[in-house]
Design a protein around this motif. Structure first.
Motif, PDB file in Angstrom:
ATOM      1  N   THR A 250       0.846  -1.195   0.000  1.00 32.89           N
ATOM      2  CA  THR A 250       0.000   0.000   0.000  1.00 32.89           C
ATOM      3  C   THR A 250       0.883   1.247   0.000  1.00 32.89           C
ATOM      4  OG1 THR A 250      -0.126   0.115   2.422  1.00 32.89           O
ATOM      5  CG2 THR A 250      -1.803  -1.208   1.298  1.00 32.89           C
ATOM      6  N   MET A 251       0.293   2.360  -0.389  1.00 31.39           N
ATOM      7  CA  MET A 251       1.033   3.622  -0.403  1.00 31.39           C
ATOM      8  C   MET A 251       1.440   4.091   0.995  1.00 31.39           C
ATOM      9  SD  MET A 251       1.713   4.951  -3.413  1.00 31.39           S
ATOM     10  CE  MET A 251       1.780   6.713  -3.118  1.00 31.39           C
ATOM     11  N   PRO A 252       0.557   3.996   2.010  1.00 31.72           N
ATOM     12  CA  PRO A 252       1.004   4.415   3.355  1.00 31.72           C
ATOM     13  C   PRO A 252       2.219   3.640   3.854  1.00 31.72           C
ATOM     14  CG  PRO A 252      -1.381   4.279   3.291  1.00 31.72           C
ATOM     15  CD  PRO A 252      -0.890   3.724   1.984  1.00 31.72           C
ATOM     16  N   ILE A 253       2.263   2.327   3.597  1.00 24.09           N
ATOM     17  CA  ILE A 253       3.451   1.558   3.980  1.00 24.09           C
ATOM     18  C   ILE A 253       4.653   2.026   3.176  1.00 24.09           C
ATOM     19  CG2 ILE A 253       4.459  -0.753   4.066  1.00 24.09           C
ATOM     20  CD1 ILE A 253       1.716  -1.893   4.508  1.00 24.09           C
ATOM     21  N   GLY A 254       4.410   2.393   1.913  1.00 25.59           N
ATOM     22  CA  GLY A 254       5.490   2.937   1.094  1.00 25.59           C
ATOM     23  C   GLY A 254       6.018   4.246   1.646  1.00 25.59           C
ATOM     24  N   TRP A 255       5.117   5.089   2.167  1.00 24.99           N
ATOM     25  CA  TRP A 255       5.562   6.341   2.796  1.00 24.99           C
ATOM     26  C   TRP A 255       6.443   6.059   4.007  1.00 24.99           C
ATOM     27  CZ3 TRP A 255      -0.090   8.505   2.714  1.00 24.99           C
ATOM     28  CH2 TRP A 255      -0.372   8.976   1.420  1.00 24.99           C
ATOM     29  N   TRP A 256       6.019   5.094   4.821  1.00 25.98           N
ATOM     30  CA  TRP A 256       6.809   4.742   6.004  1.00 25.98           C
ATOM     31  C   TRP A 256       8.190   4.235   5.595  1.00 25.98           C
ATOM     32  CZ3 TRP A 256       7.859   5.161  10.864  1.00 25.98           C
ATOM     33  CH2 TRP A 256       8.571   4.161  11.533  1.00 25.98           C
ATOM     34  N   TRP A 257       8.216   3.344   4.597  1.00 29.27           N
ATOM     35  CA  TRP A 257       9.496   2.804   4.139  1.00 29.27           C
ATOM     36  C   TRP A 257      10.386   3.907   3.575  1.00 29.27           C
ATOM     37  CZ3 TRP A 257      11.293   3.088  -0.886  1.00 29.27           C
ATOM     38  CH2 TRP A 257      12.497   2.424  -1.132  1.00 29.27           C
ATOM     39  N   ALA A 258       9.815   4.795   2.765  1.00 24.10           N
ATOM     40  CA  ALA A 258      10.603   5.873   2.168  1.00 24.10           C
ATOM     41  C   ALA A 258      11.124   6.834   3.238  1.00 24.10           C
ATOM     42  CB  ALA A 258       9.761   6.627   1.140  1.00 24.10           C
ATOM     43  N   THR A 259      10.325   7.069   4.277  1.00 29.45           N
ATOM     44  CA  THR A 259      10.750   7.980   5.345  1.00 29.45           C
ATOM     45  C   THR A 259      11.957   7.433   6.090  1.00 29.45           C
ATOM     46  OG1 THR A 259       8.489   8.795   5.642  1.00 29.45           O
ATOM     47  CG2 THR A 259      10.026   9.156   7.457  1.00 29.45           C
ATOM     48  N   ILE A 260      11.891   6.164   6.516  1.00 32.91           N
ATOM     49  CA  ILE A 260      13.009   5.604   7.278  1.00 32.91           C
ATOM     50  C   ILE A 260      14.215   5.334   6.386  1.00 32.91           C
ATOM     51  CG2 ILE A 260      11.485   4.594   9.011  1.00 32.91           C
ATOM     52  CD1 ILE A 260      11.784   1.910   7.665  1.00 32.91           C
ATOM     53  N   SER A 261      13.997   5.215   5.078  1.00 33.57           N
ATOM     54  CA  SER A 261      15.120   4.999   4.162  1.00 33.57           C
ATOM     55  C   SER A 261      15.827   6.310   3.842  1.00 33.57           C
ATOM     56  CB  SER A 261      14.635   4.335   2.868  1.00 33.57           C
ATOM     57  OG  SER A 261      14.106   3.053   3.121  1.00 33.57           O
ATOM     58  N   MET A 262      15.063   7.360   3.550  1.00 32.67           N
ATOM     59  CA  MET A 262      15.677   8.638   3.189  1.00 32.67           C
ATOM     60  C   MET A 262      16.372   9.284   4.384  1.00 32.67           C
ATOM     61  SD  MET A 262      13.219  10.473   0.404  1.00 32.67           S
ATOM     62  CE  MET A 262      14.621  11.451  -0.125  1.00 32.67           C
ATOM     63  N   THR A 263      15.869   9.039   5.581  1.00 31.22           N
ATOM     64  CA  THR A 263      16.521   9.580   6.777  1.00 31.22           C
ATOM     65  C   THR A 263      17.588   8.638   7.313  1.00 31.22           C
ATOM     66  OG1 THR A 263      14.736   8.647   8.132  1.00 31.22           O
ATOM     67  CG2 THR A 263      14.512  10.939   7.445  1.00 31.22           C
ATOM     68  N   THR A 264      17.849   7.546   6.594  1.00 28.41           N
ATOM     69  CA  THR A 264      18.878   6.541   6.921  1.00 28.41           C
ATOM     70  C   THR A 264      18.667   5.918   8.298  1.00 28.41           C
ATOM     71  OG1 THR A 264      20.481   8.121   7.850  1.00 28.41           O
ATOM     72  CG2 THR A 264      20.550   7.759   5.469  1.00 28.41           C
ATOM     73  N   VAL A 265      17.418   5.841   8.761  1.00 33.61           N
ATOM     74  CA  VAL A 265      17.125   5.164  10.026  1.00 33.61           C
ATOM     75  C   VAL A 265      17.151   3.656   9.814  1.00 33.61           C
ATOM     76  CG1 VAL A 265      15.413   4.818  11.837  1.00 33.61           C
ATOM     77  CG2 VAL A 265      15.797   7.103  10.900  1.00 33.61           C
ATOM     78  N   GLY A 266      16.357   3.184   8.848  1.00 35.24           N
ATOM     79  CA  GLY A 266      16.388   1.785   8.462  1.00 35.24           C
ATOM     80  C   GLY A 266      16.039   0.809   9.568  1.00 35.24           C
ATOM     81  N   TYR A 267      14.774   0.809  10.025  1.00 34.06           N
ATOM     82  CA  TYR A 267      14.357  -0.130  11.065  1.00 34.06           C
ATOM     83  C   TYR A 267      14.423  -1.581  10.585  1.00 34.06           C
ATOM     84  CZ  TYR A 267      12.646   3.717  13.925  1.00 34.06           C
ATOM     85  OH  TYR A 267      12.566   4.842  14.696  1.00 34.06           O
ATOM     86  N   GLY A 268      14.211  -1.802   9.303  1.00 30.94           N
ATOM     87  CA  GLY A 268      14.251  -3.160   8.776  1.00 30.94           C
ATOM     88  C   GLY A 268      12.943  -3.906   8.880  1.00 30.94           C
ATOM     89  N   ASP A 269      11.865  -3.229   9.314  1.00 32.76           N
ATOM     90  CA  ASP A 269      10.577  -3.912   9.423  1.00 32.76           C
ATOM     91  C   ASP A 269       9.923  -4.097   8.061  1.00 32.76           C
ATOM     92  OD1 ASP A 269      10.322  -1.206   9.146  1.00 32.76           O
ATOM     93  OD2 ASP A 269       8.570  -1.016  10.451  1.00 32.76           O
ATOM     94  N   THR A 270      10.185  -3.191   7.128  1.00 29.27           N
ATOM     95  CA  THR A 270       9.698  -3.326   5.755  1.00 29.27           C
ATOM     96  C   THR A 270      10.859  -3.084   4.806  1.00 29.27           C
ATOM     97  OG1 THR A 270       9.042  -0.987   5.737  1.00 29.27           O
ATOM     98  CG2 THR A 270       7.335  -2.595   6.292  1.00 29.27           C
ATOM     99  N   PHE A 271      10.906  -3.878   3.750  1.00 27.88           N
ATOM    100  CA  PHE A 271      12.013  -3.747   2.795  1.00 27.88           C
ATOM    101  C   PHE A 271      11.581  -4.349   1.458  1.00 27.88           C
ATOM    102  CE2 PHE A 271      12.474  -7.428   5.519  1.00 27.88           C
ATOM    103  CZ  PHE A 271      12.535  -8.481   4.617  1.00 27.88           C
ATOM    104  N   PRO A 272      12.146  -3.865   0.357  1.00 33.72           N
ATOM    105  CA  PRO A 272      11.800  -4.401  -0.963  1.00 33.72           C
ATOM    106  C   PRO A 272      12.429  -5.774  -1.174  1.00 33.72           C
ATOM    107  CG  PRO A 272      13.483  -2.707  -1.162  1.00 33.72           C
ATOM    108  CD  PRO A 272      13.063  -2.712   0.270  1.00 33.72           C
ATOM    109  N   VAL A 273      11.749  -6.599  -1.966  1.00 37.90           N
ATOM    110  CA  VAL A 273      12.241  -7.956  -2.232  1.00 37.90           C
ATOM    111  C   VAL A 273      12.527  -8.182  -3.714  1.00 37.90           C
ATOM    112  CG1 VAL A 273      11.073  -8.929  -0.219  1.00 37.90           C
ATOM    113  CG2 VAL A 273       9.878  -8.855  -2.413  1.00 37.90           C
ATOM    114  N   THR A 274      11.980  -7.359  -4.585  1.00 33.15           N
ATOM    115  CA  THR A 274      12.210  -7.524  -6.017  1.00 33.15           C
ATOM    116  C   THR A 274      13.481  -6.782  -6.430  1.00 33.15           C
ATOM    117  OG1 THR A 274      10.905  -5.565  -6.589  1.00 33.15           O
ATOM    118  CG2 THR A 274       9.722  -7.660  -6.398  1.00 33.15           C
ATOM    119  N   PRO A 275      14.126  -7.207  -7.508  1.00 35.71           N
ATOM    120  CA  PRO A 275      15.330  -6.491  -7.981  1.00 35.71           C
ATOM    121  C   PRO A 275      15.063  -5.017  -8.265  1.00 35.71           C
ATOM    122  CG  PRO A 275      15.156  -8.627  -9.045  1.00 35.71           C
ATOM    123  CD  PRO A 275      13.881  -8.432  -8.289  1.00 35.71           C
ATOM    124  N   ALA A 276      13.925  -4.726  -8.903  1.00 36.20           N
ATOM    125  CA  ALA A 276      13.599  -3.326  -9.184  1.00 36.20           C
ATOM    126  C   ALA A 276      13.384  -2.550  -7.888  1.00 36.20           C
ATOM    127  CB  ALA A 276      12.350  -3.250 -10.060  1.00 36.20           C
ATOM    128  N   GLY A 277      12.749  -3.194  -6.901  1.00 32.67           N
ATOM    129  CA  GLY A 277      12.529  -2.538  -5.620  1.00 32.67           C
ATOM    130  C   GLY A 277      13.829  -2.249  -4.897  1.00 32.67           C
TER     131      GLY A 277
END
Length: 244
Positions: free
Chosen positions: A174-201
């Motif tokens: 979903t988009m809200p989960i995508g927002w959460w993932w993008a937020t922790i990724s761009m701020t380099t927090v990286g909780y690791g609770d959500t992550f991409p699994v496809t090569p493109a991701g």
């Protein structure tokens, strides 16, 4: 006086932390949680000290209006007011008035406001005062940082949703989960609770992290330069006051 005030602030913070530990909680015969008498003593002592200090400084201040409008004095007032409001709520709660059934929740919220006592350390710390001045004079840089992050998060959340939504193993459905993932990724927090699994991701995730580093670094440099300037200025002010 400054050493005594700083010591009481530290004692108050330690007591507040200990009060949150279950081992120090007590209950009465009705299984209702009551205040620990030792913690209550330290709480009352600290509040009385803060109250006396505040009243004395107000009494000798040339202008009461300027004194009450000072940010540091507002913090001092907010750090002691919850105690008296909580005490009043407890006295009202003893009347078992049906209109006060939510008093307990109000008291809990007011007790959380005791965390403002930590900000009292700013009165004795040049670094914290410099940080406050930096934030007040860095509204443009902070606004740019929020804007850049908002644009980046919105863009990468949409991209990751498009490439991950068809994968059953991915949680980015979903988009809200995508927002959460993008937020922790761009701020380099990286909780690791959500992550991409496809090569493109994973490729999008790499770009998201790199862009996050660049976006955060640009305004932070200007903010750091302002902090250095205000810190040096505050050190000179403190040095002049100590020599008087």
């Amino acid at each position: 006086m400054a050493v005594a005030s700083l010591s009481v602030v530290i004692i108050s913070i330690i007591a507040m932390c200990i009060h949150s530990m279950p081992d120090f909680h007590q209950v009465d015969h009705n299984e209702k949680e009551i205040e620990n008498p030792v913690m209550t003593f330290f709480e009352g002592f600290c509040v009385l000290f803060f109250s006396a200090e505040f009243i004395l400084r107000l009494a000798v201040a040339p202008s009461a209006r300027k004194f009450l409008c000072s940010p540091l004095n507002i913090i001092d007032l907010m750090s002691i007011m919850p105690f008296y409001v909580t005490l009043a709520c407890d006295l009202m709660d003893q009347g078992e008035n049906t209109d006060l059934e939510n008093v307990g929740k109000v008291v809990q919220i007011l007790r959380l406001m005791r965390v403002f006592r930590i900000l009292k350390l700013a009165r004795h710390s040049s670094g914290l005062r410099s940080l406050g001045a930096t934030l007040r004079h860095s509204s443009n840089e902070v606004g740019q940082l929020v804007l850049f992050l908002s644009v980046g998060i919105s863009m990468f959340s949409a991209l990751i949703y498009c490439v991950e939504k068809d994968s059953r193993e991915s949680e980015l459905q979903t988009m809200p989960i995508g927002w959460w993932w993008a937020t922790i990724s761009m701020t380099t927090v990286g909780y690791g609770d959500t992550f991409p699994v496809t090569p493109a991701g994973k490729l999008i995730g790499t770009l998201c992290i790199v862009c996050g580093l660049l976006i955060v670094a640009l305004p932070i440099t200007n903010i750091f330069n302002k902090f250095s300037k205000f810190y040096q200025r505050q050190k000179l002010i403190d040095l002049r006051q100590s020599n008087k």
